[in-house]
Write an enzyme that holds these catalytic residues in place. Structure first.
Site, short mmCIF file in Angstrom:
data_model
loop_
_atom_site.label_atom_id
_atom_site.label_comp_id
_atom_site.label_asym_id
_atom_site.label_seq_id
_atom_site.Cartn_x
_atom_site.Cartn_y
_atom_site.Cartn_z
N CYS A 232 0.98 -1.25 0.06
CA CYS A 232 0.01 -0.01 0.06
C CYS A 232 0.94 1.21 -0.01
CB CYS A 232 -0.80 -0.16 1.24
SG CYS A 232 -1.79 -1.45 1.58
N GLY A 237 6.19 7.25 1.28
CA GLY A 237 7.03 7.52 2.38
C GLY A 237 7.84 6.64 2.94
N LYS A 238 7.22 5.47 3.36
CA LYS A 238 7.86 4.27 3.80
C LYS A 238 8.81 3.31 2.55
CE LYS A 238 4.71 3.92 7.38
NZ LYS A 238 3.57 4.98 6.85
N ASP A 256 0.11 -0.05 -5.60
CA ASP A 256 -1.10 0.88 -4.99
C ASP A 256 -2.20 0.75 -6.00
OD1 ASP A 256 -1.06 3.07 -2.46
OD2 ASP A 256 -2.57 3.47 -3.78
N ASP A 301 1.06 -1.52 4.86
CA ASP A 301 0.78 -0.37 5.54
C ASP A 301 -0.86 0.00 5.35
OD1 ASP A 301 1.09 2.01 7.10
OD2 ASP A 301 1.76 3.00 5.47
N CYS A 354 -1.72 3.43 11.24
CA CYS A 354 -1.56 4.65 12.03
C CYS A 354 -2.69 4.73 12.91
CB CYS A 354 -1.16 5.77 11.13
SG CYS A 354 -2.44 6.13 10.00
#
Length: 403
Positions: A232, A237-238, A256, A301, A354
């Site tokens: 994902c 960022g990751k 994605d 994620d 998150c």
């Protein structure tokens, strides 16, 4: 502090869009900051921070101002008057502030601060679910921490520069930063600044990434030369962090369902000098099936409620609905079932969100481990990261190994 009419008007206009038109706060603030070329950095900071502040405390301020949605302009000015009064700012003699009951505002604030859902300015359902899943004491501490303004944290792009050299370069640009213990590549800004205009950013020396988020890629225990799948990936960022941990060696397949986000990832990867990333748009289940049993490492994620990142997305408190939680939990389980099949024997997988809710986190992992595909995995460890303990975003990550 003196209030300036044009800045206050900008805030009120922005709040009308956020509260009544459902536009995301970050998009509204972005537009507001382009409104007047004569504004200096202080003016822009006032507009951005005041808008976010009133969004964050919407329920509390509306209750004190005795107003109900949908808000008209007068309602928003009343809310603004509450904000200014509680900040100890003297109200100018503008018509919008006529007959503002300053003493009553402070009295109501003291009264409402005894009730958590008003004190922390959250919807009833969110307060109930937080207390139910985390327990009263933990939820009380956590939601208070999630209402604090988030620090600006950078992640050093170690493909191009060391943390020490980056700190020195930013210091030459009058941006002071400090190291954060336990976060090897992180630099925290001492004072907020627009880092995106710096040469260091344009050269790809860093990314803006919360300290908690920086722990996820490391949890996957990648090595240079591996084949890694970020399932994902979003804008990456990751993914970019994984590329630097792998020293640009091996392969990262960034998946994605949104092609637009992968375009953004490509752009960022180019700036960062990350050459081992291959974006792939998930247009059908074939894309996933082709990768079954092919990866040394898989990062999931997962999409989630985002309750751990309310500090940077305060309007999510008002946009999130309880029924979305049921939907997202079903999606999370579906994703972990499907994407786990990409891990090859002896490989590892990290499931991360998150969110701070056990129902999106450990409970999802436990359900997976008892399922048909999950029986091939062993649980290694997990970590709940709470904002009230770290000062950074709330996160969850679990490491699983395939037999």
């Amino acid at each position: 502090m003196r209030l300036h009419r044009n800045l206050c008007f900008a805030v009120v206009d922005g709040l009308m869009q956020i509260f009544n038109d459902g536009i995301y706060a970050d998009k509204v603030v972005q537009q507001l900051l382009k409104r007047d070329k004569r504004w200096g950095s202080r003016d822009r900071a006032f507009v951005a921070e005041t808008t976010y502040d009133i969004v964050r405390w919407k329920r509390l301020y509306a209750e004190i101002a005795e107003i109900k949605e949908p808000y008209d302009r007068d309602n928003i000015w009343r809310m603004f008057a509450v904000w200014a009064t509680l900040k100890g700012i003297k109200l100018p003699d503008w018509k919008y502030f006529e007959n503002t009951p300053t003493r009553k505002i402070k009295g109501r604030f003291d009264e409402l601060s005894k009730i958590r859902k008003f004190k922390e300015s959250i919807p009833d359902w969110m307060d109930e679910i937080g207390a139910k899943e985390l327990g009263e004491a933990l939820w009380t501490k956590e939601i208070a921490a999630l209402n604090q303004q988030a620090d600006v944290v950078l992640r050093t792009n170690t493909l191009k520069i060391t943390k020490e050299k980056l700190q020195a370069e930013l210091f030459d640009n009058d941006i002071e930063t400090e190291f954060i213990k336990g976060y090897p590549n992180a630099l925290k800004l001492v004072e907020r600044a627009n880092v995106f205009t710096t040469e260091a950013f344009k050269k790809g020396y860093f990314e803006v990434q919360d300290a908690s988020s920086q722990l996820v890629a490391e949890y996957l225990e990648v090595q240079p030369g591996m084949r890694v799948i970020d399932t994902c990936a979003g804008a990456g960022g990751k993914t970019l962090h994984l590329a630097s941990l792998m020293e640009n060696k091996g392969q990262i397949i960034a998946l994605d369902i949104y092609a637009q986000k992968l375009y953004e990832l490509k752009r960022r990867a180019k700036r960062d000098g990350a050459h081992n990333i291959e974006p792939r748009h998930i247009e059908s289940s074939k894309v996933i099936k082709k990768l079954y049993d092919k990866a040394d490492r898989v990062l999931i994620d997962a999409p989630c409620s985002g309750l751990g990142v309310l500090r940077r997305n305060p309007d999510a408190k008002w946009k999130l609905q309880p029924e979305f939680l049921d939907k997202i939990r079903a999606t999370q389980q579906e994703i972990i079932q499907k994407y786990s099949r990409m891990v090859k024997s002896g490989g590892q997988m990290v499931y991360a969100t998150c969110s701070i809710l056990p129902s999106e986190n450990r409970q999802q992992v436990d359900i997976f481990l008892t399922s048909e595909f999950g029986k091939d995995f062993t649980f290694v460890r997990d970590e709940n990261i709470y904002a009230h303990k770290t000062g950074y975003d709330g996160f969850y990550m679990a490491l699983l190994k395939k037999k």
